[in-house]
Every structure is written in structure tokens, then in C-alpha cells.
Design a protein around this motif. Sequence first.
Motif, short mmCIF file in Angstrom:
data_model
loop_
_atom_site.label_atom_id
_atom_site.label_comp_id
_atom_site.label_asym_id
_atom_site.label_seq_id
_atom_site.Cartn_x
_atom_site.Cartn_y
_atom_site.Cartn_z
N SER A 161 0.82 -1.23 0.00
CA SER A 161 0.00 0.00 0.00
C SER A 161 0.85 1.27 0.00
CB SER A 161 -0.96 0.02 1.19
OG SER A 161 -1.79 -1.12 1.16
N PRO A 162 1.53 1.61 -1.05
CA PRO A 162 1.58 0.94 -2.35
C PRO A 162 2.57 -0.22 -2.37
CG PRO A 162 2.87 2.91 -2.43
CD PRO A 162 2.27 2.88 -1.05
N PHE A 221 -6.99 4.67 -2.17
CA PHE A 221 -5.94 5.70 -2.21
C PHE A 221 -5.69 6.36 -0.85
CE2 PHE A 221 -4.17 9.89 -2.94
CZ PHE A 221 -3.14 9.62 -3.84
N PRO A 222 -6.72 6.69 -0.05
CA PRO A 222 -6.47 7.35 1.24
C PRO A 222 -5.64 6.52 2.21
CG PRO A 222 -8.78 7.56 0.60
CD PRO A 222 -8.16 6.57 -0.33
N TYR A 223 -5.54 5.21 1.97
CA TYR A 223 -4.83 4.33 2.90
C TYR A 223 -3.38 4.08 2.48
CZ TYR A 223 -9.67 3.56 4.16
OH TYR A 223 -10.99 3.75 4.52
N ASP A 226 5.88 11.61 -2.25
CA ASP A 226 5.55 12.87 -2.93
C ASP A 226 4.45 12.67 -3.96
OD1 ASP A 226 7.60 14.45 -1.61
OD2 ASP A 226 9.03 13.32 -2.81
N GLU A 227 4.49 11.52 -4.62
CA GLU A 227 3.48 11.19 -5.63
C GLU A 227 3.17 9.70 -5.54
OE1 GLU A 227 4.57 12.27 -9.58
OE2 GLU A 227 4.86 14.41 -9.10
N CYS A 228 1.96 9.34 -5.96
CA CYS A 228 1.59 7.93 -6.01
C CYS A 228 1.10 7.61 -7.42
CB CYS A 228 0.51 7.61 -4.98
SG CYS A 228 0.31 5.84 -4.67
N SER A 253 -9.12 10.63 -10.96
CA SER A 253 -8.43 9.84 -9.96
C SER A 253 -7.48 10.70 -9.14
CB SER A 253 -7.66 8.70 -10.63
OG SER A 253 -6.89 7.99 -9.69
N PRO A 254 -7.29 10.37 -7.84
CA PRO A 254 -6.31 11.09 -7.03
C PRO A 254 -4.86 10.67 -7.33
CG PRO A 254 -7.38 9.39 -5.73
CD PRO A 254 -8.08 9.41 -7.05
#
Length: 265
Positions: free
Chosen positions: A74-75, A207-209, A215-217, A246-247
Motif C-alpha cells: 500500500s503501495p 488511495f487514502p490508505y 511525494d506522488e503515487c 483519480s487522485p
Amino acid sequence: MKKAFSDEDLIKNLSLYYLNRYLKKKPIEKYHRTIDESRLHDREKYRKKAEILLLNSFMHHFPEVKFENLTCESPDFIAQFDNKKIGIELTEVINHMEMKKVESSLNKIFRQAEIILEQEDTTKYRGVYFLEFHPDIQWASLENQNEIILNICKSIKKGKPVGGVKNIRKSGHRRNVFITHEYNMNLFDGLCSEKIVQLINKKNEKFPYYDTTVDECWLVIVSDMNSIASRYTFIQNKEHLQQVKSPFHKILHLENLCGNITSIK
């Protein structure tokens, strides 16, 4: 990326991937050694190795990316790129759900045939065998599976198709016997863009988890062209992908045969 592999399937998958002439062997081998040295369970190590292999095409397009955490969740990975800390979430898109069970049965059949041939004479039969089967085979029946295993072994020994085997092609290998399904391009085999959009929406919910220190996902969606369940030749209604919200900072779709890439965001 969560996916149920048997250990045997993973070992064979890794070996077959190494035969790919486009494989970036040096970084892959380094990353695999790092995974081997980690405290992960052996099964998790195999899973992570399979995942990093799926990112081979990604490495060709982004050679400056340096992975620094290969064992996180995650990720799935943490990397450095352009002086930024990048989280990379990896997921595979399945094009033919109905082929997943067939592919699972095929892999078990291939493993059994490999064992038989290696026990008989590894030196004589070692190589990579690409097999194509007649379309009317019933894979579910155990009796049929035993017959198919015998036909595969006979085909490899005789160097020509026998029974349910339609075509056979051999490539050299120095150590073992590897059997896989022949890749046949179907010009009309489309991957529906909606399947990709559905995957993105599912990942958006998670995504929030994800690790908030990055800095970026990025979300990297892969079509595993070594899998008959994932293969495709074109994306249907590709324009729908440009409407995705998408975030994730970047969303990419790649296939790992020719390395084609689609930038979705």
C-alpha cells in the motif's frame, strides 16, 4: 497486487520471464536479490519477484526510476524518480475471466508433464516448449487431464503434435524443461476500456490508505501478455480512458510483450 499463485507456478513464471530478450536483467537480478535478503515469507518473496517482473516494461520507459523499497504494501513499491519519492501501486487487468480457470488447469498440467520429462531425462528434453491445443479439449475432467499430460510428453519426445496437441515449437534452454502455451495473436482480441476504468475506480477507493510520506503515487496497470487470460491486441473505446478522474498523480497501462504504454493520466 494480490494474486493467488502456487509456488510451482511462480518458479516457472520467473524462469520463463528470464528468457525474454527484452528483460532488463541487471536491475531485475539486483531487485530479486534484495527481495531474497528480506524477512518476507518465501511465498511473499515469490509474489514480489513476480510483481517486479511485471514492471519490466515500466523500467524500459522510465530507466531513471530507482526502487528503494521492494517489500512494502500500500503501495506495492517505493521508488526515487526526478528527485521525488514515488509510490507505485501495481495491478493486473484480466481480459478473459473465463480463461482464468482454464489457465490454472493448464499450468498444473504443464508442471506434471515437466516433472515426468525431467525425471526421465532432463538433459535430453530440456528446453522451452510452446504448445497450441485443439479448441474442443475439456480441461476440467481429471481423466482428460491425465490424457493431455501423456499427449504433451509424447509430443515433446517425438518432436511433433500428438492427440490434443495441435502445434509444438521448441526454444533452447540450458537447464530444465519448461512448457508454456503458444502465443497466438488474434487481431480482433479487444481489451474493453471499461475493465481498466473499473480497476482504477477500485484503486481510487484505497488511495487514502496508501503511504502518505511519498511525494506522488502512481498507478501502473499491466496486461501480462505471457498469460492467456490477460492478452489483448487493442484497447476498445480508448478515448474513455481520457475521462478518468483519480487522485493518483500518474496512471499508466502497459503490456509486457512489446512494451506498449498508454498514459491515462
